[in-house]
Design an enzyme around this catalytic site. Structure first.
Site, PDB file in Angstrom:
ATOM      1  NE  ARG A  55      -4.111  -1.815   2.230  1.00  0.00           N
ATOM      2  CZ  ARG A  55      -5.137  -1.851   3.069  1.00  0.00           C
ATOM      3  NH1 ARG A  55      -5.220  -0.942   4.031  1.00  0.00           N
ATOM      4  NH2 ARG A  55      -6.070  -2.780   2.944  1.00  0.00           N
ATOM      5  CG  ASP A 140      -7.583   2.408   2.497  1.00  0.00           C
ATOM      6  OD1 ASP A 140      -7.582   3.441   3.207  1.00  0.00           O
ATOM      7  OD2 ASP A 140      -8.423   1.498   2.625  1.00  0.00           O
ATOM      8  CG  ASP A 237     -13.716   4.543  13.362  1.00  0.00           C
ATOM      9  OD1 ASP A 237     -14.092   3.715  14.219  1.00  0.00           O
ATOM     10  OD2 ASP A 237     -13.883   4.354  12.135  1.00  0.00           O
ATOM     11  CG  HIS A 262     -12.257   0.923   1.655  1.00  0.00           C
ATOM     12  ND1 HIS A 262     -11.881   1.388   2.879  1.00  0.00           N
ATOM     13  CD2 HIS A 262     -12.820  -0.295   1.860  1.00  0.00           C
ATOM     14  CE1 HIS A 262     -12.191   0.488   3.799  1.00  0.00           C
ATOM     15  NE2 HIS A 262     -12.756  -0.544   3.217  1.00  0.00           N
TER      16      HIS A 262
END
Length: 340
Positions: A55, A140, A237, A262
């Site tokens: 990545r 990402d 989160d 994503h």
């Protein structure tokens, strides 16, 4: 006599107002003397050892370069000499585990916030611009630094500000309702009937300096973030949304139009790309989610085989003057290092 008394009272009232005025001013946010620039922002990219090779090369080819790199760090659970060298010594290795479990992710998130704030403070002491914002992203994500700064310029970092894309279409309701025992975090008791929004880490999250300071003050009373994640059952989160909205009464400022993960189908007109703060890519049940253009690809775009994430194509839309973007437009395939 009445007139004299009234004059005395008016005089006393004027003195009271004069004495009160400075005290009130200390409770008001001081307007920032100059617009926020990239130098005021510190960026953390959360990653893990198994994704270093797959990545991170595309980030190092595109947005994690130049002036942005001076403000950013990778946060990982594994030492990596190649990554440390190629990133310009921008790898910070946490003491957190490498799993995708609650405690390890929360540990890494807390380490990221603390180190970015510490580094920003150190840079301020050395004569750099004082830090105003901490923003965290996933490995990402593509981060458009110009759009990020433009977004942050609309807010005052001297006040508590929490920015990001909500993970769901509605607030989290009554997460703690089934608990038989109340959850106490220091002097704070978590209400069973409660609701809060949270910004998904997969699209990036930004915190003002004022809010970061308040989060750290709360953690000094309660213990590490990973402990709160475990006691509340919340991932990293979500727990930051819980702390910001419920505990510190700072509502999430929704940025769904410009911050993306994503999990979305990412269709954009090419002209809309410069306005986006974050883009992403990733495999979902229906296939690979990545940027697609509603007005079609252009012959000068990188092929999907050469640009699986579409980050190279996005980067050349934003920075067409770069040498390798110029070569691509001329049909001369640029030689790029796709390895660490």
């Amino acid at each position: 006599m009445v007139g004299a008394s009234r004059a005395v009272w008016l005089h006393l009232l004027a003195l009271y107002v004069l004495c009160l005025k400075p005290r009130l001013a200390t409770n008001l946010s001081v307007a920032e003397s100059e617009p926020t620039t990239l130098e005021h922002v510190y960026i953390g990219v959360k990653t893990t050892g198994k994704y270093h090779d797959s990545r991170l090369p595309i980030l190092l080819q595109t947005w994690f370069t130049g002036a942005v790199r001076e403000q950013a760090f990778f946060f990982s659970d594994r030492e990596d000499e190649k990554l440390q060298t190629r990133s310009g010594k921008r790898l910070y290795v946490t003491n957190c585990g490498a799993t995708h479990g609650q405690a390890d992710l929360c540990c890494k998130t807390e380490a990221m916030l603390k180190e970015l704030a510490r580094y920003g403070t150190q840079m301020g002491l050395e004569g750099r611009a004082p830090w105003r914002w901490v923003c965290t992203f996933d490995d990402d994500n593509y981060v458009n630094a110009a759009a990020l700064v433009e977004m942050l310029q609309k807010y005052d970092s001297n006040t508590s500000v929490y920015l990001g894309r909500p993970s769901t279409g509605q607030a989290v309701h009554n997460w703690f309702e089934a608990r038989t025992q109340p959850i106490k975090l220091g002097s704070y008791t978590v209400p069973k009937a409660s609701s809060f929004w949270f910004a998904t880490g997969g699209a990036g999250v930004c915190f003002s300096r004022a809010l970061v300071d308040r989060v750290f003050a709360f953690l000094e009373e309660t213990g590490p973030l990973s402990d709160i994640c475990v006691s509340t059952g919340l991932p990293d989160d979500m727990v930051l949304g819980f702390l910001s909205e419920l505990v510190l009464t700072t509502n999430l400022s929704h940025q769904s139009e410009i911050m993306h993960s994503h999990l979305e189908s990412l269709y954009f007109h090419r002209d809309a790309i410069p306005k986006q703060v974050t883009l992403s890519y990733g495999m979902m049940a229906a296939g690979l989610h990545r940027v697609q253009f509603s007005n079609g690809d252009q012959p000068s775009d990188f092929s999907v085989d050469d640009d699986v994430s579409r980050f190279k194509t996005v980067h050349c839309i934003l920075h067409p003057h770069l040498d390798w973007c110029v070569l691509q437009r001329k049909g001369l395939k640029p030689v790029m290092n796709d390895e660490l």
